[in-house]
Structures are given as structure tokens and as C-alpha cells.
Design an enzyme around this catalytic site. Structure first.
Site, mmCIF file in Angstrom:
data_model
loop_
_atom_site.group_PDB
_atom_site.id
_atom_site.type_symbol
_atom_site.label_atom_id
_atom_site.label_comp_id
_atom_site.label_asym_id
_atom_site.label_seq_id
_atom_site.Cartn_x
_atom_site.Cartn_y
_atom_site.Cartn_z
ATOM 1 N N THR A 90 44.297 33.592 25.194
ATOM 2 C CA THR A 90 42.785 33.075 25.402
ATOM 3 C C THR A 90 41.874 34.059 25.995
ATOM 4 O OG1 THR A 90 43.271 32.290 27.623
ATOM 5 C CG2 THR A 90 43.023 30.526 25.868
ATOM 6 N N PHE A 160 50.461 29.811 37.226
ATOM 7 C CA PHE A 160 50.244 30.657 38.558
ATOM 8 C C PHE A 160 51.213 31.730 38.490
ATOM 9 C CE2 PHE A 160 48.295 26.425 39.196
ATOM 10 C CZ PHE A 160 47.202 27.003 39.641
ATOM 11 N N LYS A 214 42.556 26.729 37.960
ATOM 12 C CA LYS A 214 43.155 27.840 37.524
ATOM 13 C C LYS A 214 42.244 28.991 37.446
ATOM 14 C CE LYS A 214 45.669 30.966 35.748
ATOM 15 N NZ LYS A 214 46.895 31.614 36.342
ATOM 16 N N LEU A 221 41.463 35.333 44.109
ATOM 17 C CA LEU A 221 42.513 36.440 44.345
ATOM 18 C C LEU A 221 41.815 37.795 43.915
ATOM 19 C CD1 LEU A 221 45.756 34.912 42.592
ATOM 20 C CD2 LEU A 221 45.630 35.476 45.079
ATOM 21 N N CYS A 270 44.223 39.159 32.916
ATOM 22 C CA CYS A 270 43.622 37.741 33.392
ATOM 23 C C CYS A 270 42.368 37.772 34.287
ATOM 24 C CB CYS A 270 44.673 36.833 33.910
ATOM 25 S SG CYS A 270 45.848 36.411 32.402
ATOM 26 N N PHE A 271 42.566 38.679 35.170
ATOM 27 C CA PHE A 271 41.620 38.567 36.481
ATOM 28 C C PHE A 271 40.153 38.811 35.711
ATOM 29 C CE2 PHE A 271 44.147 39.596 40.531
ATOM 30 C CZ PHE A 271 44.531 38.463 40.609
HETATM 31 N N1 LIG Z 1 50.011 37.085 31.373
HETATM 32 C C1 LIG Z 1 50.125 36.493 32.553
HETATM 33 O O1 LIG Z 1 51.013 36.467 33.463
HETATM 34 C C2 LIG Z 1 49.568 34.828 32.714
HETATM 35 C C3 LIG Z 1 48.694 34.281 31.572
HETATM 36 N N2 LIG Z 1 48.238 33.113 31.516
HETATM 37 C C4 LIG Z 1 47.664 32.587 30.685
HETATM 38 O O2 LIG Z 1 48.396 32.182 29.495
HETATM 39 C C5 LIG Z 1 47.960 32.315 28.344
HETATM 40 C C6 LIG Z 1 48.874 33.247 27.499
HETATM 41 O O3 LIG Z 1 49.070 34.233 28.023
HETATM 42 P P1 LIG Z 1 50.129 35.406 27.537
HETATM 43 O O4 LIG Z 1 51.444 34.642 27.421
HETATM 44 O O5 LIG Z 1 49.983 36.389 28.534
HETATM 45 O O6 LIG Z 1 49.561 35.714 26.161
HETATM 46 P P2 LIG Z 1 50.488 36.677 25.096
HETATM 47 O O7 LIG Z 1 49.300 37.283 24.140
HETATM 48 O O8 LIG Z 1 51.465 37.438 25.734
HETATM 49 O O9 LIG Z 1 51.226 35.620 24.242
HETATM 50 C C7 LIG Z 1 50.539 34.624 23.253
HETATM 51 C C8 LIG Z 1 51.280 34.308 22.012
HETATM 52 O O10 LIG Z 1 50.644 33.411 21.441
HETATM 53 C C9 LIG Z 1 50.813 33.335 19.966
HETATM 54 N N3 LIG Z 1 50.099 32.716 19.172
HETATM 55 C C10 LIG Z 1 48.549 32.746 19.125
HETATM 56 N N4 LIG Z 1 47.954 31.760 18.185
HETATM 57 C C11 LIG Z 1 49.046 31.218 17.724
HETATM 58 C C12 LIG Z 1 49.349 30.103 16.946
HETATM 59 N N5 LIG Z 1 48.085 29.523 16.219
HETATM 60 N N6 LIG Z 1 50.383 29.650 16.679
HETATM 61 C C13 LIG Z 1 51.554 30.142 17.141
HETATM 62 N N7 LIG Z 1 51.499 31.286 17.980
HETATM 63 C C14 LIG Z 1 50.306 31.728 18.159
HETATM 64 C C15 LIG Z 1 50.529 34.958 19.776
HETATM 65 O O11 LIG Z 1 51.143 35.350 18.717
HETATM 66 C C16 LIG Z 1 51.248 35.684 21.015
HETATM 67 O O12 LIG Z 1 52.578 35.866 20.998
HETATM 68 C C17 LIG Z 1 46.527 32.866 28.474
HETATM 69 O O13 LIG Z 1 45.543 31.788 28.340
HETATM 70 C C18 LIG Z 1 46.523 33.661 29.888
HETATM 71 O O14 LIG Z 1 45.327 33.491 30.536
HETATM 72 C C19 LIG Z 1 48.414 32.475 32.774
HETATM 73 C C20 LIG Z 1 49.143 32.812 33.913
HETATM 74 C C21 LIG Z 1 49.670 34.158 33.893
HETATM 75 O O1 LIG Z 2 46.696 34.148 35.258
HETATM 76 C C1 LIG Z 2 47.296 35.235 35.501
HETATM 77 O O2 LIG Z 2 47.571 35.890 34.591
HETATM 78 C C2 LIG Z 2 47.940 35.621 36.755
HETATM 79 O O3 LIG Z 2 47.221 36.671 37.279
HETATM 80 C C3 LIG Z 2 47.469 37.243 38.492
HETATM 81 O O4 LIG Z 2 48.866 37.688 38.269
HETATM 82 P P1 LIG Z 2 49.055 39.261 37.773
HETATM 83 O O5 LIG Z 2 47.793 39.604 37.102
HETATM 84 O O6 LIG Z 2 50.137 39.097 36.781
HETATM 85 O O7 LIG Z 2 49.454 40.094 38.854
HETATM 86 P P2 LIG Z 2 48.734 40.253 40.443
HETATM 87 O O8 LIG Z 2 49.924 40.558 41.265
HETATM 88 O O9 LIG Z 2 47.872 39.061 40.772
HETATM 89 O O10 LIG Z 2 47.887 41.650 40.313
HETATM 90 C C4 LIG Z 2 46.844 41.904 39.609
HETATM 91 C C5 LIG Z 2 46.205 43.128 39.740
HETATM 92 O O11 LIG Z 2 45.663 43.246 41.082
HETATM 93 C C6 LIG Z 2 46.208 44.347 41.767
HETATM 94 N N1 LIG Z 2 46.196 44.310 43.096
HETATM 95 C C7 LIG Z 2 46.927 42.960 43.505
HETATM 96 C C8 LIG Z 2 46.918 42.687 44.949
HETATM 97 C C9 LIG Z 2 46.451 43.569 45.783
HETATM 98 O O12 LIG Z 2 46.515 43.225 47.063
HETATM 99 N N2 LIG Z 2 45.889 44.608 45.363
HETATM 100 C C10 LIG Z 2 45.661 45.012 44.198
HETATM 101 O O13 LIG Z 2 45.237 46.054 43.735
HETATM 102 C C11 LIG Z 2 47.574 44.575 41.248
HETATM 103 O O14 LIG Z 2 47.944 45.892 41.136
HETATM 104 C C12 LIG Z 2 47.085 44.281 39.685
HETATM 105 O O15 LIG Z 2 46.603 45.226 38.987
HETATM 106 C C13 LIG Z 2 47.870 36.150 39.519
HETATM 107 O O16 LIG Z 2 48.275 36.616 40.679
HETATM 108 C C14 LIG Z 2 48.596 35.039 39.224
HETATM 109 O O17 LIG Z 2 48.719 33.841 40.045
HETATM 110 C C15 LIG Z 2 48.007 34.388 37.772
HETATM 111 O O18 LIG Z 2 48.868 33.286 37.296
#
Ligand SMILES: NC(=O)C1=CN([C@@H]2O[C@H](COP(=O)(O)OP(=O)(O)OC[C@H]3O[C@@H](n4cnc5c(N)ncnc54)[C@H](O)[C@@H]3O)[C@@H](O)[C@H]2O)C=CC1
Ligand SMILES: O=C(O)[C@H]1O[C@H](OP(=O)(O)OP(=O)(O)OC[C@H]2O[C@@H](n3ccc(=O)[nH]c3=O)[C@H](O)[C@@H]2O)[C@H](O)[C@@H](O)[C@@H]1O
Length: 464
Positions: A90, A160, A214, A221, A270-271
């Protein structure tokens, strides 16, 4: 009825690890992770997974071929599943209304339409992607026009996990959040998580609270990081030490010690996107003061990255032109190969625009990935990359396979990711191989200042 077949659309950083954990903890549930990206699915089925995440390999390899499948056969997986997670990307919209702020919901909508078209019988559809509050309303409307007269429950179950600690976070989450309308549908998902998460940590709310929680969690954060980074600038002007300030305020149990590490700036996919989305939503709902309040968190982060490069240039006698700078780390944090929105992209871009020569080492990030990020950030909209900027990438960027190699003959080291191995190198040897004075700009405050100064370096951390 209990869930026996799950389909997850989106095999990314969230879909892959979360579904692997469900398969691992629920051997009676058959889990299929589907994606339109054939290469990604092939990688999930290979020895080298598309994501580097400590502990992930073991879990995937333990379940794959048993109750965990990665496939591009999307329709078949939707048809047979009782529960369908939508875990697609997204990103921030780059065009049209809300460009640069609103979330691009195209991929989520396409999933909902696909489900509406092929589903049969009753399904529980779970929003796993991070979405603007009230997206479930749109999802429900699309599903209400299902071709085969299917019926649906829509739940919100935001994720999360943080990258680098995804497996730990999934194994032992602070909470699992489930928003929904019909009690029985919510319970089905509670029962899945209850295989390993204590029930008092499974929170249930209405749909909208879950969606909004979310975005709010990420905004809070990121706000902590921007707050401590703002104070780091004041520390540099006043001889206070930001790590001491963080430790002092973190002992107040109302503030707490976590997420107070000053840095070169937060990155990750994401942030920034989630805060900008929150800003857009506030504007949309007629709350400009609230929008401006949150927008400042992103502005402060941009300022921190710019400030880091300005300090480097100023310290190195006001010019870095033609100087070799070793870049230690390109990922947005340690223990991940993810570079999305990494502070390193912007620091390297600004150094290149100062005509520095950068030599990059990151233990998990590929050369191709770095080049792609730099091409994107140096491009000028639809006109692509200019010949002058292309020349910067071709002739001013090189890669090394160790800290030592990156630093040899360099004027300075910029530490941009806090990889553990960076603290374990022989600083004496590295100092000997560098131009003098040898500078270290530690964007993570993870190296021991005393060791570096004893080895002869001029050391500059963040916030002191
Ligand atoms: N990366 C993270 O640490 C976190 C991400 N999120 C949220 O989770 C969601 C997914 O994030 P990521 O896994 O990082 O994304 P990503 O970009 O790594 O993966 C998304 C996948 O969805 C696939 N896709 C897109 N449209 C599609 C469709 N119509 N049919 C089938 N596959 C399709 C893409 O090809 C891709 O492989 C986002 O909304 C993000 O904000 C939430 C928490 C942590
Ligand atoms: O929605 C998401 O994608 C996720 O985003 C963050 O997770 P992430 O981005 O994977 O990693 P973080 O550990 O949160 O770090 C984010 C960024 O902040 C920086 N950071 C973090 C903590 C800190 O004290 N200082 C700082 O500079 C990290 O280096 C990094 O660049 C949140 O921590 C997760 O809970 C959430 O699910």
C-alpha cells in the site's frame, strides 16, 4: 466451524513471515501464500528466500511442502480457502489526487475484486495490509457484488512486526489486534492466533479502531525517533550528549527507554508512508491542525538526514568533492536486506551531489539494489535520470565486500546501518589504511568513541 484453509494474497515482507508462522504453529491449517510476482514465488520455493530475516529460513523450510505452499495460482487458492488475508503493498500514491501523501489502494482493491469474482460460499476476508481508516467499507462494497453470490465477513488484523526481528515479534507479539463486526468471524481469527498467543494479548475492537490503531502506532513510534533526533541537534549545539539525555528520560516509567536511539534518521517502507497517509486523512476529514502536527515528524526526519551530510561536509574542510567516503551499511536497519526509504539513500545522494566518491559495503544488500535506489532518487520525474546524474552513479559509486576494503584509502567512514559486525573490526588497521585526518561519522552511535579516538580517528557521532 474452525478455519482449515488459509490463502494469503501477497508474498512480501509481511505475507511470507506471518503465514510461515501460522503454518508452523497450526499444523492442521493448510496455508497458501500467493502472489502475481513469479520471481518472488520462485524465490520462496528455492533455497535462498527473497527476504533476509533471522530465523525465517528454518520455519519456512520446516513447513514448506507440508502445510505451507507458495504459488502463483491465485484463483484456486482463493476458491478453496475459508479465510483470505490481503497482504499486498500500500505505497504512497505518486500520481493524481493525494499524490505524495495518500495510500495507493489500487492493489488492495484489485485483490477484493478478484475475491469477489472467483470466491464460492462464505469467506472471511482479513485486511493484513496497513490501510487508511474506513477502507473496510470499500472492501465490503466490492465484495457485496460477488459474481457467485458468495458472502463475506471483513476483519482488520494489522501487523506490528518489525523487520530484522520479524520472527521474534511473530512468536511473542505484544498484542494481536483484530477488528470486526460479527463476533463469530472475529472468534475464527482469534482461534488461529490462540494456537500460540496468550488470549489476553489478543485484542478485539471495531473495524475502524483496528484500522486506525495501526497508523497511530507507527506515527507514535516515528514521533519518538524524530523527537530524540530533534534533541540531538540541540545537544550538538550545547555539549549535552543525546545518549545520556535518552537514558535519563527513559528511566521515567511514563516515557520508557525504548525507541529513543538518536540516528541519521528513520527509514523503512512504512513510517514515512503511514504518517503521510495519516496527514492526508486528517486533511480529508477537515483537520488541518492535526495534519500539520504529524507532518512535522517527517520534516524532522528529512532535516536529520540533511544535517548529517552538512556536518560531514563542514567538518571535512567544506569540501568532499573527489574524496573517497566509505559507506558502512545501506539497509534501513540491521538484520534486514530491505533498503526501502533507508536514510543511506538520501545521504549517499547528497554526497554524490557534492561530487564525493562513495564506496559502499553492506553485508546483505546487493549492488543492483543500491543502484536501483540511487537511480530512482536521482531521477527527475518522468524525464528519468539526466546524463550528469548517470555519470555520478557510473563513476562515483563503487562497492566493497568488507568494511576494510570500503575504507582503504578513504578520507572518511559514514556508518549508516548498525550492523553488529561494524563494531568488531580492527580499527587500528583500518585507520592505517585511510587518508589522514581519518574521520568517522557514526550515524548510529554504535561504535565505541573511545576505541576510535584511541586508534587515531576523528570521531563524530549523532547528538554530542
Ligand atoms: N514491511 C513491514 O515490515 C511491514 C509492512 N506492513 C504493511 O503490510 C503490507 C505489505 O507490506 P510488505 O509485505 O512489506 O510489501 P511487499 O511489497 O514486500 O509485498 C507485497 C506483495 O504483494 C504482491 N501483490 C501486489 N498486488 C497483488 C495482487 N493483486 N495479487 C497478488 N499479489 C499482489 C506484490 O507482488 C508483492 O510481492 C503494507 O500495507 C505494509 O504497510 C505492516 C507491518 C510491517
Ligand atoms: O508497519 C511497519 O512496517 C512496521 O514499522 C516499524 O518496523 P520497521 O520499520 O521494520 O523497523 P523499526 O525497528 O521500527 O525501525 C524503523 C526505523 O527507525 C529507526 N530507529 C528505530 C528506533 C530508534 O530508537 N531509533 C531509530 O532511528 C531504525 O533504524 C529504522 O530505520 C514498526 O516498529 C513495526 O511495529 C511496524 O509493524
Amino acid at each position: 466451524m474452525s478455519v482449515s484453509k488459509i490463502c494469503c494474497i501477497g508474498a512480501g515482507y509481511v505475507g511470507g513471515p506471518t503465514m510461515a508462522m501460522i503454518a508452523h504453529k497450526c499444523p492442521n491449517i493448510d496455508v497458501k501464500v500467493v502472489d502475481i510476482n513469479e520471481t518472488r514465488i520462485a524465490q520462496w520455493n528455492s533455497d535462498t528466500l527473497p527476504i533476509y530475516e533471522p530465523g525465517l529460513d528454518e520455519i519456512v523450510k520446516g513447513c514448506r511442502g507440508k502445510n505451507l505452499t507458495f504459488t502463483t495460482e491465485i484463483d484456486a487458492a482463493i476458491k478453496e480457502a475459508d479465510m483470505i488475508f490481503i497482504s499486498v503493498n500500500t505505497p504512497t500514491k505518486t500520481f493524481g489526487v493525494g499524490a505524495g501523501r495518500a495510500a495507493n489502494l489500487e492493489y488492495v482493491e484489485k485483490c477484493a475484486r478478484r475475491i469477489a469474482e472467483v470466491a464460492e460460499g462464505h469467506k472471511i476476508v482479513v485486511e493484513k495490509s496497513t490501510l487508511p481508516v474506513r477502507t473496510a467499507e470499500a472492501v465490503k462494497r466490492i465484495l457485496s457484488n460477488a459474481s457467485n453470490g458468495s458472502t463475506f465477513d471483513v476483519l482488520s488484523n494489522p501487523e506490528f512486526l518489525a523487520e530484522g526481528t520479524a520472527i521474534e515479534d511473530l512468536l511473542d507479539p505484544d498484542r494481536v489486534l483484530i477488528g470486526g463486526e460479527r463476533k463469530e468471524a472475529i472468534q475464527e481469527l482469534v482461534d488461529v492466533y490462540a494456537h500460540w498467543v496468550p488470549t489476553d494479548r489478543i485484542l478485539t475492537t471495531n473495524l475502524w479502531s483496528s484500522e486506525l490503531s495501526k497508523l497511530t502506532a507507527n506515527a507514535f513510534l516515528a514521533q519518538r525517533v524524530s523527537s530524540i533526533n530533534a534533541i540531538s541537534a540541540l545537544c550538538e549545539a550545547t555539549e549535552a550528549d543525546v545518549d545520556e539525555v535518552a537514558a535519563a528520560i527513559g528511566t521515567d516509567s511514563r516515557i520508557g527507554p525504548k525507541f529513543l536511539k538518536a540516528s541519521v534518521g528513520f527509514g523503512g517502507s512504512c513510517f514515512q508512508k503511514d504518517i503521510l497517509n495519516l496527514v492526508y486523512l486528517c486533511e480529508y476529514f477537515g483537520l488541518p491542525e492535526v495534519a500539520q502536527y504529524w507532518e512535522q515528524v517527517v520534516r524532522m526526519n528529512d532535516y536529520q538526514k540533511e544535517r548529517f551530510v552538512s556536518r560531514m561536509v563542514r567538518t571535512m574542510f567544506n569540501t568532499v568533492s573527489d574524496k573517497k567516503i566509505a559507506i558502512w551499511g545501506f539497509a534501513f536497519k540491521k538484520d534486514t536486506n530491505d533498503t526501502r526509504e533507508s536514510a543511506a539513500i538520501y545521504v549517499v545522494r547528497d554526497l554524490l551531489l557534492e561530487k564525493a566518491r562513495v564506496c559502499i559495503y553492506d553485508p546483505q544488500v546487493t549492488k543492483q539494489q543500491v543502484i536501483q535506489e540511487l537511480e530512482y532518487v536521482l531521477s527527475e520525474g518522468d524525464n528519468g535520470i539526466s546524463p550528469a546524474k548517470r555519470e555520478l552513479i557510473d563513476n562515483h559509486v563503487t562497492f566493497a565486500s568488507s568494511c576494510e576494503e570500503a575504507s582503504s584509502d578513504a578520507h572518511a567512514i559514514a556508518v549508516l546501518t548498525e550492523w553488529d559486525e561494524f563494531a568488531e573490526v580492527d580499527f587500528g588497521k583500518i585507520h592505517d589504511s585511510m587518508k589522514k585526518p581519518a574521520f568517522v561519522f557514526d550515524g548510529r552511535n554504535r561504535l565505541k568513541q573511545k576505541n576510535l579516538v584511541d586508534s587515531g580517528f576523528e570521531y563524530h557521532g549523532i547528538g554530542f
